[in-house]
Design a protein around this motif. Structure first.
Motif, PDB file in Angstrom:
ATOM      1  N   SER A  49      16.943  -8.435   4.845  1.00 12.41           N
ATOM      2  CA  SER A  49      16.786  -6.985   4.721  1.00 12.41           C
ATOM      3  C   SER A  49      16.122  -6.389   5.958  1.00 12.41           C
ATOM      4  CB  SER A  49      15.928  -6.650   3.500  1.00 12.41           C
ATOM      5  OG  SER A  49      16.322  -7.403   2.376  1.00 12.41           O
ATOM      6  N   ASP A  50      16.548  -5.170   6.313  1.00 16.91           N
ATOM      7  CA  ASP A  50      15.950  -4.487   7.462  1.00 16.91           C
ATOM      8  C   ASP A  50      14.453  -4.263   7.266  1.00 16.91           C
ATOM      9  OD1 ASP A  50      18.342  -4.406   8.798  1.00 16.91           O
ATOM     10  OD2 ASP A  50      18.820  -2.345   8.228  1.00 16.91           O
ATOM     11  N   TRP A  51      14.045  -3.960   6.032  1.00 16.99           N
ATOM     12  CA  TRP A  51      12.627  -3.637   5.819  1.00 16.99           C
ATOM     13  C   TRP A  51      11.730  -4.852   5.998  1.00 16.99           C
ATOM     14  CZ3 TRP A  51       9.176  -5.075   1.784  1.00 16.99           C
ATOM     15  CH2 TRP A  51       9.732  -5.837   0.747  1.00 16.99           C
ATOM     16  N   THR A 157       4.748  -9.363   1.191  1.00 16.74           N
ATOM     17  CA  THR A 157       5.072  -8.145   1.924  1.00 16.74           C
ATOM     18  C   THR A 157       5.077  -6.912   1.032  1.00 16.74           C
ATOM     19  OG1 THR A 157       7.450  -8.513   1.595  1.00 16.74           O
ATOM     20  CG2 THR A 157       6.467  -9.372   3.629  1.00 16.74           C
ATOM     21  N   HIS A 198       2.212  -4.566   6.651  1.00 19.82           N
ATOM     22  CA  HIS A 198       3.639  -4.853   6.471  1.00 19.82           C
ATOM     23  C   HIS A 198       4.176  -4.361   5.127  1.00 19.82           C
ATOM     24  CE1 HIS A 198       4.668  -7.099  10.117  1.00 19.82           C
ATOM     25  NE2 HIS A 198       3.400  -7.439  10.121  1.00 19.82           N
ATOM     26  N   SER A 199       3.333  -3.713   4.330  1.00 22.58           N
ATOM     27  CA  SER A 199       3.830  -3.109   3.093  1.00 22.58           C
ATOM     28  C   SER A 199       4.241  -1.659   3.295  1.00 22.58           C
ATOM     29  CB  SER A 199       2.775  -3.203   1.986  1.00 22.58           C
ATOM     30  OG  SER A 199       1.647  -2.397   2.275  1.00 22.58           O
ATOM     31  N   SER A 201       6.747  -0.560   4.702  1.00 16.94           N
ATOM     32  CA  SER A 201       8.197  -0.412   4.577  1.00 16.94           C
ATOM     33  C   SER A 201       8.672  -0.433   3.130  1.00 16.94           C
ATOM     34  CB  SER A 201       8.897  -1.521   5.371  1.00 16.94           C
ATOM     35  OG  SER A 201       8.462  -2.796   4.938  1.00 16.94           O
ATOM     36  N   SER A 203       9.795   0.969  -0.262  1.00 12.88           N
ATOM     37  CA  SER A 203      10.353   2.262  -0.651  1.00 12.88           C
ATOM     38  C   SER A 203       9.435   2.947  -1.666  1.00 12.88           C
ATOM     39  CB  SER A 203      11.731   2.059  -1.280  1.00 12.88           C
ATOM     40  OG  SER A 203      11.590   1.407  -2.542  1.00 12.88           O
TER      41      SER A 203
END
Length: 355
Positions: A49-51, A157, A198-199, A201, A203
């Protein structure tokens, strides 16, 4: 001035995990030395995944700097850890024979890797998790077989399930729509890392669900506390609930709010601490049958107000303390110290529903 809630949470987590856990901003590099201490060939499991790209790249760089050979990365798991993903990861472990496993991702990937490590060590080549669902069955089987599970370094993450800290692995059978649970000390990751930066990202939807899961962990353990355990559980649960209740709206509104993300991470981590001290109850139990209807955290958030009302006459101490948190956050005007029994439960439940 230091945030007293952040300071309290930090002290509690250090007491809980000691040197086995690196948490807080900019700590992701600790994944390298943590892994090197356990082995030199690491199977890295992380979704494409990108995120996840920043965390995945940071971990791979940390492993290289520590002299660890990274095998992979291979894809992790889909939401709710479908058993098919567990079997695929088991195959990867058996084919590559790593010294150590490194999970980079949220709870589903970490849970799936925990379960895959069980199968690879105890029943290689067999697609059957049923013998391990329940409490303590992995340890018993490992003792009989004289086997050892490959150690896991869990790099979290997402502020949510705290799978990186706990003895739990949830696995879903999508054909039946049923989630089942492995509970065993043997599957606790040997080392864990959660760099709260890093969290960012996550949603808004995942942020909501993760926060609600963390509140539910703390709340359910607190409601079920026995007289001999409540003094231990109370600071863990109340600190975790207040951190999440006070920061979740900010984290949803602005995903890059680093202070809110740190408080969310600490709060959900304390949820993980709570479920290692006590157990969840009704809302979590019911949520397992909602796996094809609602995200786990949201299912718990829908159900817990009803259990608060149901349990209210037996948990007045807990509900007054929890109600005060929601009042400070602006979700209630009630004087919880003056309410009793079911009336107290209804007032706290309404505050939870307003949030």
């Amino acid at each position: 001035m230091a945030d007293p809630l952040v300071s309290a949470a930090t002290s509690l987590l250090q007491r809980f995990k000691g040197d086995a856990y690196a948490f807080g901003p900019d700590c992701i590099g600790r994944a390298g030395p943590y892994t090197a201490a356990l082995g030199r060939r690491a199977l890295v499991v992380a979704n494409p995944s990108d995120w996840l790209r920043p965390a995945r790249g940071a971990v791979l760089r940390a492993l290289a700097a520590a002299g660890v050979e990274a095998l992979g990365p291979v894809a992790g798991a889909r939401p709710n850890s479908p058993k098919e993903d567990v079997f695929r990861l088991r195959n990867e472990i058996e084919a590559r024979r790593p010294d150590v496993l490194v999970a980079v991702g949220a709870g589903s990937t970490i849970d799936a890797l925990k379960a895959a490590a069980v199968l690879a060590a105890l029943t290689p080549g067999c697609d059957d998790l049923e013998p391990f669902f329940g409490a303590g069955l992995v340890t018993a089987a490992a003792r009989r077989a004289g086997a050892r599970l490959t150690p896991i370094v869990a790099v979290q993450t997402a502020a949510s399930s705290a799978a990186h800290l706990t003895k739990y692995a949830n696995v879903t059978d999508r054909a039946t729509g049923q989630k089942k649970l492995i509970i065993d000390e043997a599957i606790i990751p040997a080392r864990a890392v959660f760099d709260y930066r890093h969290s960012v990202s996550m949603s808004p939807e995942l942020t909501r669900d993760g926060g609600n899961d963390g509140i539910s962990h703390c709340l359910e353990v607190y409601l079920g506390a026995r007289p001999e355990t409540i003094e231990t559980i109370e600071p863990i649960a109340l600190t975790g609930i207040e951190l999440i209740v006070s920061s979740l709206p900010r984290a949803v509104a602005d995903g890059a709010d680093l202070a809110a993300r740190e408080r969310m991470g600490l709060g959900t981590d304390l949820g993980g601490y709570a479920i290692m001290v006590g157990g969840t109850n009704g809302a979590h139990l019911n949520s397992f049958s909602f796996v094809d209807v609602l995200a786990h955290g949201r299912a718990c958030a829908v159900l817990n107000p009803y259990y608060v009302v149901f349990f209210a006459p037996a948990v007045e101490r807990q509900l007054r303390a929890v109600g005060a948190i929601y009042r400070r956050a602006g979700y209630a005007e009630d004087d919880f110290g003056r309410l009793r029994g079911r009336t107290l439960g209804i007032a706290v439940a309404r505050a939870m529903q307003r949030m």
